[in-house]
Design a protein around this motif. Structure first.
Motif, PDB file in Angstrom:
ATOM      1  N   GLU A 280       0.771  -1.310   0.025  1.00  0.00           N
ATOM      2  CA  GLU A 280       0.036  -0.049   0.014  1.00  0.00           C
ATOM      3  C   GLU A 280       0.951   1.254   0.013  1.00  0.00           C
ATOM      4  OE1 GLU A 280      -2.270  -0.983   3.179  1.00  0.00           O
ATOM      5  OE2 GLU A 280      -3.849  -2.399   2.180  1.00  0.00           O
ATOM      6  N   LYS A 281       1.904   1.277   0.676  1.00  0.00           N
ATOM      7  CA  LYS A 281       2.757   2.304   0.806  1.00  0.00           C
ATOM      8  C   LYS A 281       3.298   2.749  -0.638  1.00  0.00           C
ATOM      9  CE  LYS A 281       4.290   2.291   5.531  1.00  0.00           C
ATOM     10  NZ  LYS A 281       4.636   1.191   6.317  1.00  0.00           N
ATOM     11  N   TRP A 282       3.657   1.645  -1.386  1.00  0.00           N
ATOM     12  CA  TRP A 282       4.116   2.008  -2.621  1.00  0.00           C
ATOM     13  C   TRP A 282       3.377   2.983  -3.492  1.00  0.00           C
ATOM     14  CZ3 TRP A 282       5.313  -3.868  -4.602  1.00  0.00           C
ATOM     15  CH2 TRP A 282       6.316  -4.167  -3.769  1.00  0.00           C
ATOM     16  N   PHE A 283       2.011   2.621  -3.526  1.00  0.00           N
ATOM     17  CA  PHE A 283       1.121   3.455  -4.051  1.00  0.00           C
ATOM     18  C   PHE A 283       0.652   4.544  -3.416  1.00  0.00           C
ATOM     19  CE2 PHE A 283       1.205  -0.783  -5.622  1.00  0.00           C
ATOM     20  CZ  PHE A 283       1.588  -0.898  -7.090  1.00  0.00           C
ATOM     21  N   GLY A 284       1.049   4.940  -2.136  1.00  0.00           N
ATOM     22  CA  GLY A 284       0.586   5.959  -1.536  1.00  0.00           C
ATOM     23  C   GLY A 284      -0.831   5.799  -0.847  1.00  0.00           C
ATOM     24  N   ARG A 285      -1.226   4.426  -0.852  1.00  0.00           N
ATOM     25  CA  ARG A 285      -2.563   4.137  -0.106  1.00  0.00           C
ATOM     26  C   ARG A 285      -2.694   4.250   1.320  1.00  0.00           C
ATOM     27  NH1 ARG A 285      -6.636   0.852  -2.480  1.00  0.00           N
ATOM     28  NH2 ARG A 285      -6.319   0.615  -4.731  1.00  0.00           N
TER      29      ARG A 285
END
Ligand code: ADP
Ligand code: MG
Length: 586
Positions: free
Chosen positions: A579-584
């Motif tokens: 999720e962090k990779w996608f800024g979620r």
């Protein structure tokens, strides 16, 4: 020629060269004295790498006026009374050489007070001469300050290494000492900067975990009267550097090749030739079973029963290493430095030390896996996740598919797992072969068409010498002429594989002597070669059934955390990582 007994001042200068050849050694002697005096607080101050100033302040027993003066005499010690005492030394010091040596080659100011004493005393010694003694009001304990080390021995002063080198050495040693003495509160200041503050900890393991983070296991076990404790990092973090493994014997940081070797063997041959694991191993045994009086700086010891110590350490390490979580857990936030100190609020370790596990990770194994622009750091493994790892089962994974010819993508309970199929298969085969060798239970199969080995003369010679050993590995090789070998039978797992290439590999191994250690090494080496050749390779397509068969096999393997070369076999990405990779997560 006339023989003369040297004057005391010269003797002390000579001894200074052996006992305290550098600032870091002075720190070591002074802190050891504080620990011997029962201090629970030790503060160390370094000025210009110790070239200008070394000062150690403790809250230990302190000294009375007479002792404070006597302490600078050669062989003046309160720790040894008779030669009998030498057989069971409980203290770090015992020779009474440190203060006399330090005093001989510097300017020392000692302030000290015993609990019972109303007033303290201040003693000044310069180049071995008592300069002044006066009463003074000081807190209970000892404050010893050394200035101008080697000011009167210019030759030695010239050979001092750079302040930065000494600072590094001191910092490293303070860390080692703090692991050996977890109950003591250490503070290190370098040029008035606070560099280390290590609050007391219940145990060495808790203290050690502050320095060795990431994928680690604790070791602990007692065999006979030898107790082994420690923290060890995953073999993928191993380094070609003897400083990466801290060895402590009866609360004394030491160097010891035998123990290094025992730890290495305990790692089930997952380490490369010159690699050593990251972590610490602390050994406790009766003081009568270890001679600490064998080295001028007391940094080596001799064991009465080295073999027993070796076996105890190897066993303890083996037991611990089996618990390595098979997955390297990945996280993609900014690399954490020691400063964050999230898990230990009272304790800060400033500046990224040489144990920055994260840096090794990114250099050695993450960069090839994850986009380099992402800063990656392994998550600390706490006791909970260690438990979780104990019940991790490969068979519980849902297989998604194969990518880049080599990686098996899987999913399980909110995480994505990526398995290096060659490394995983290799690990499994390695265990199979090596255990099979030990139990003489390697399944073998006759070749339909015996194969003539095309080998160079020297390769053939090397194999001929070891036909008996290879026989135990499941090979039947016949000598049909001079240097002509025909292979009739192979271990079953090699059927259909390139046996020619394997035999060339094996012939090139250093077989060496027949001593037990070498034999063990040879068995591991041969097992590793066979395992490598028997394993699926990059590019092999794996069916779903084969993938699940591999998972089931891995669940049965005794140590599946890393391939025989020490590379991890699997990495884990949690949903929150992704999720962090996608800024979620924002
Ligand atoms: P050793 O440690 O081998 O006895 P040293 O020269 O290091 O020899 O110290 C001499 C003596 O001075 C010690 O035996 C101890 O009695 C006393 N001493 C040194 N440092 C301290 C200290 N920090 N606190 C109390 N006593 C100390
Ligand atoms: Mg001492």
């Amino acid at each position: 020629m006339k023989i003369k007994v040297l004057p005391e001042s010269v003797i002390n200068k000579i001894s200074a060269g052996e006992v305290i050849e550098r600032p870091a050694a002075v720190v070591r002697e002074l802190v050891d004295n504080s620990l011997d005096a029962g201090a629970t607080e030790v503060s160390i101050y370094l000025g210009n790498g110790g070239h200008a100033l070394i000062r150690v302040v403790d809250n230990g027993s302190g000294m009375n006026r007479d002792d404070a003066i006597l302490a600078f005499e050669r062989h003046a010690t309160s720790k040894l009374r008779s030669d009998q005492d030498l057989l069971s030394i409980q203290t770090l010091g015992f020779r009474g050489e440190a203060l006399s040596s330090i005093g001989a080659v510097s300017k020392v100011r000692l302030k000290t007070r015993e609990k019972e004493g109303a007033l303290g005393v201040e003693v000044e010694v310069k180049a071995g001469k008592l300069n002044s003694v006066r009463d003074t009001a000081v807190p209970c304990g000892t404050d010893l300050q050394v200035e101008g080390l080697f000011f009167n021995t210019p030759a030695r002063r010239k050979f001092l290494r750079s302040p930065a080198t000494e600072e590094k050495k001191v910092k490293q040693w303070v860390i080692h000492s703090s692991i050996a003495h977890p109950h003591v509160h250490y503070r290190l200041y370098i040029d008035q900067r606070e560099v280390l503050v290590l609050a007391p900890r219940e145990t060495s393991i808790l203290r050690g975990r502050e320095f060795f983070r990431g994928n680690t296991v604790s070791i602990g076990g007692t065999i006979g009267n030898i107790t082994v404790r420690g923290v060890l990092a995953h073999p993928a973090l191993a380094q070609v550097d003897t400083d990466s493994l801290v060895i402590i014997v009866n609360a004394r940081p030491v160097s010891d090749r035998m123990i290094l070797k025992a730890v290495k063997e305990g790692f089930f041959s997952t380490l490369k030739e010159r690699e050593l694991p990251l972590g610490f191993v602390s050994i406790e045994l009766p003081s009568s079973d270890v001679d600490v009086n064998v080295h001028p700086q007391k940094s080596e010891v001799r064991f009465r029963n080295p073999q027993e110590v070796f076996l105890a350490v190897r066993q303890a390490v083996q037991n611990a290493v089996k618990e390595f979580s098979p997955a390297m857990v990945m996280q993609t936030n900014a690399p954490r430095t020691f400063e964050s100190g999230a898990s230990n609020p009272q304790s800060t370790v400033k500046a990224q030390g040489s144990y920055g596990v994260g840096s090794i990770f990114s250099a050695r194994l993450l960069n090839p896996v994850v986009n380099q622009s992402l800063a990656v750091q392994p998550v600390e493994v706490d006791s909970e996740s260690v438990q979780e790892s104990a019940i991790f089962r490969f068979s519980a994974l849902r297989y998604i598919g194969q990518a880049l010819g080599c990686y098996l993508f899987c999913e399980c309970e909110g995480a994505v797992y990526v398995i290096d199929m060659h490394a995983a298969h290799e690990r499994y085969n390695f265990n199979l072969i090596r255990n099979g060798f030990r139990e003489r239970g390697i399944a073998r199969q006759k070749l339909l068409v015996p194969e003539r080995l095309a080998l160079t003369e020297s390769a053939a010679e090397s194999l001929v010498e070891h036909l008996a050993t290879l026989e135990q590995f499941g090979f039947e090789i016949e000598e049909t002429g001079i240097d002509e070998l025909v292979i009739q039978e192979v271990p079953a797992i090699l059927v259909g594989k390139d046996v020619q290439a394997l035999m060339k590999d094996i012939a090139a191994l250093p077989f060496g002597a027949t001593a037990q250690g070498c034999l063990e090494q040879a068995i591991d080496n041969i097992s590793a070669r066979i395992a490598c050749h028997a394993s699926v390779r990059t590019g092999d397509r794996l069916s779903k059934e084969e993938a699940y068969a591999l998972f089931a096999a891995l669940d049965k393997a005794e140590f599946s955390a890393a391939c025989p070369h020490g590379r991890p076999i699997m990495v884990k990405f949690t949903a929150s990582n992704i999720e962090k990779w996608f800024g979620r997560d924002r």
